[in-house]
Scaffold this active site. Sequence first.
Site, PDB file in Angstrom:
ATOM      1  CG  ASP A   1      -2.228   0.463   0.882  1.00 53.00           C
ATOM      2  OD1 ASP A   1      -2.360   1.717   0.421  1.00 53.00           O
ATOM      3  OD2 ASP A   1      -3.419  -0.143   0.930  1.00 53.00           O
TER       4      ASP A   1
ATOM      5  CD  GLU B   1      -9.662   3.820  -0.573  1.00 53.04           C
ATOM      6  OE1 GLU B   1     -10.856   4.251   0.419  1.00 53.04           O
ATOM      7  OE2 GLU B   1      -8.720   3.620  -0.289  1.00 53.04           O
TER       8      GLU B   1
ATOM      9  CG  HIS C   1      -4.118   2.137  -2.070  1.00 55.77           C
ATOM     10  ND1 HIS C   1      -4.276   2.883  -1.026  1.00 55.77           N
ATOM     11  CD2 HIS C   1      -5.499   1.868  -2.559  1.00 55.77           C
ATOM     12  CE1 HIS C   1      -5.577   3.205  -0.745  1.00 55.77           C
ATOM     13  NE2 HIS C   1      -6.274   2.863  -1.415  1.00 55.77           N
TER      14      HIS C   1
END
Length: 763
Positions: free
Chosen positions: A190, A320, A257
């Site tokens: 991440d 995201e 990420h």
Amino acid sequence: MRIAASLLCLALAGLVHAAPVSLIPLPAQLQQAKGSFKVDSSTSIVVPANDPAAHASAQYLADLVARTRGLHLGVKEGTTGQAIVFQRNPKLARAECYTLDVSPTGIRIEARDDAGLFHGAVTLYQLLTPNARQGEEQVPALHISDWPRFAWRGVMLDSARHFQTADEVKLLLDQMAQHKLNVLHWHLTDDQGWRIEIKRHPELTSIGAWRTPPDAGLDGEPQRYGGFYTQEQIRDVVAYAAARHITVMPEIDMPGHAQAAVAAYPELGVTGKRPPVSADWGVNPYLYNVDDASFQFIDDVLDEVMALFPSHYIHVGGDEAIKDQWKASPAIQAKIRALHLKDEDALQGWFIGRVGSYLSAHGRRLIGWDEILDGGVPADATVMSWRGTDGAIKAARLGHDVVMSPAPDLYLDSLQSLLPDETAGRDPARSLEDVYRFNPVPSLLTATQAAHVLGAQANAWTEHMPSMRHVEHAAFPRLDALSEVVWSPAATHDWKGFLARLPAQFQRYAAQQVDYADSAFAPVIQIDADVALKSDKALVTLSNQAGYGAIHYTTDGSSPDSHAPLYSKPFALAWPATIRASVYADDGSMLAGMRTRVIDREHLLSRAGVELANCAGSDFRLRVQPMPDATSMAPVYAINVFDACQQYPAAPLDGIASIHVEVARLERNYALAHDARLVVSRPHATPHGELVAHLDRCDGPIVATALLPDPAIGARHFGLDAVFSPQQGKHTLCLLFTAPTDGPLYAFDRVSLVPSGSDNSKR
């Protein structure tokens, strides 16, 4: 067959709940018989000759019982003496199915496959540990026929935000095995860290595995935070899981990420510039480039990942991925035009499709979070639904297999309660009962569409879980509830019956030193402060979240045991006084440890910061620790990163001369992406801002003001005092900080109203 089994289980439900057994998850079929069988040190576990898997399951049982019960059982081949027998039965058609029979002459576990034998061993372990006693156990006679409701019964562990050692991961695997959970979704990369060794790209771990925390080296923050798993460690963890019939599925996040990877190799990113490994939680802007070199890197990583993890599925994230960098890049825009794509979402779909093709060519299958649906997705991709259940419904209707993992329902970083002593996590709370009542199959799906639901998993995101102790507190006993949701037939689900089986499970946790949460049973001591302040007595009400267990209390300063007074109805108590309460099960074991509430004028005129409420306009709320990497369970502070405003409702202001506020200064380490526009900025009269108290409304009259100190030289925890404009009656106090939003966050530790004549009122 499944419908028939469910109906039979429903018919047997009364027998199941009447049986003196505490099994979690509840078996598909359980029927009690007469008699029992004594298991003691003379009892052997007998396995078939030349059956290493049966021997392994038997040895697992023997080791676990020896470690937790002090009962030592020998494992041997053949048939001799009073025995526990493991046996193959090819007539059992279901995968993972087993039968377990206890009679006065012995115990027999039968299964067709290796997993079934192991699950039978786990069930027998629970039968042998119905309480905290040591040594022999009289096991009641019964018949169990058992199989799972869903094939996917998972837990996601985030090792990227906060790192767990390989041994700590094994502790979670042990408990998963004992709950018949079979997929560990291991989140390994991440923005905040790259945790898996990739030999062809060593800087992923030499650089990408380490971040510099906010205020590194101060107030307990480490100078450098991180870690990674060597390939040898990963092979060991995967083998450890496989021995417990758990598949470890890795997640390598893409295209978003990706900041830790880009920090290691800037050429992988869109801008070519090297960012730091992120110390900010939330949504960071870094995405992978879409050129050939970047895909060669991804292929290299996937080659080594597939060599380490034999799982059929490889998780590629896909969530995201804000597209700002792609939108701003002329090269990316040229790529979109060259591929004849509509926009950046379609480019992500093309990106995921390319990765999916590579995985398919190597005999693997792609799975990703539900955002992968937004730009189109490979036909054979499986979708993990986290943004509620809508993604699962959409995916199933399109013919994709789905795994249910919705926020907040199955997010273990959600608080378990709003108790003042609950540790860090996200609000809204998701209780033990919330998890137990979760239905993995959305009612909007047809039977054909519902067949695409593989199962469900709970996610342990670790931004606010810096230690394994935090993870265990968040996971247990909520994973007990999940295990029953995904294993046991829906017709047998019974909340009260589940609660009755938990005391034995808590004692198993204690024997294995698992730091489970007692939030569902913790006594809540409620006082009507307004009534108490107007008289010399307080009306005390005791309760708990689950509505289960016997609440015992004392008012004489002693610790309440199971012989202390039993609470039955609200009672009046002269104050000042101290109430202590604990909760016990029917067998006398403790369900929840002691909670204390002091009743005096000081406490009646104050509120802990976590007891305040958000001001209107934003429901975002977190409980956070003093520093992002603090490993202690307390203290924690409630914050809203979008609006530094909290309310003290129904504050009794008669005779109040001043207000005293204990304040914590916290790091503003939150990457909010496009949501940054929602952050409320208020004008401040002094350089560092003020604490301002408004009456009744957040735009109401100002009744108190105190200046915030310079954060560069001030303490992280400090007190503020402000003279209070005289008021009468009860009012809501709107308490807000006007500090600049590019500086630290401030949180309320405690807010105290100070009457005229007290020492604080003279400040």
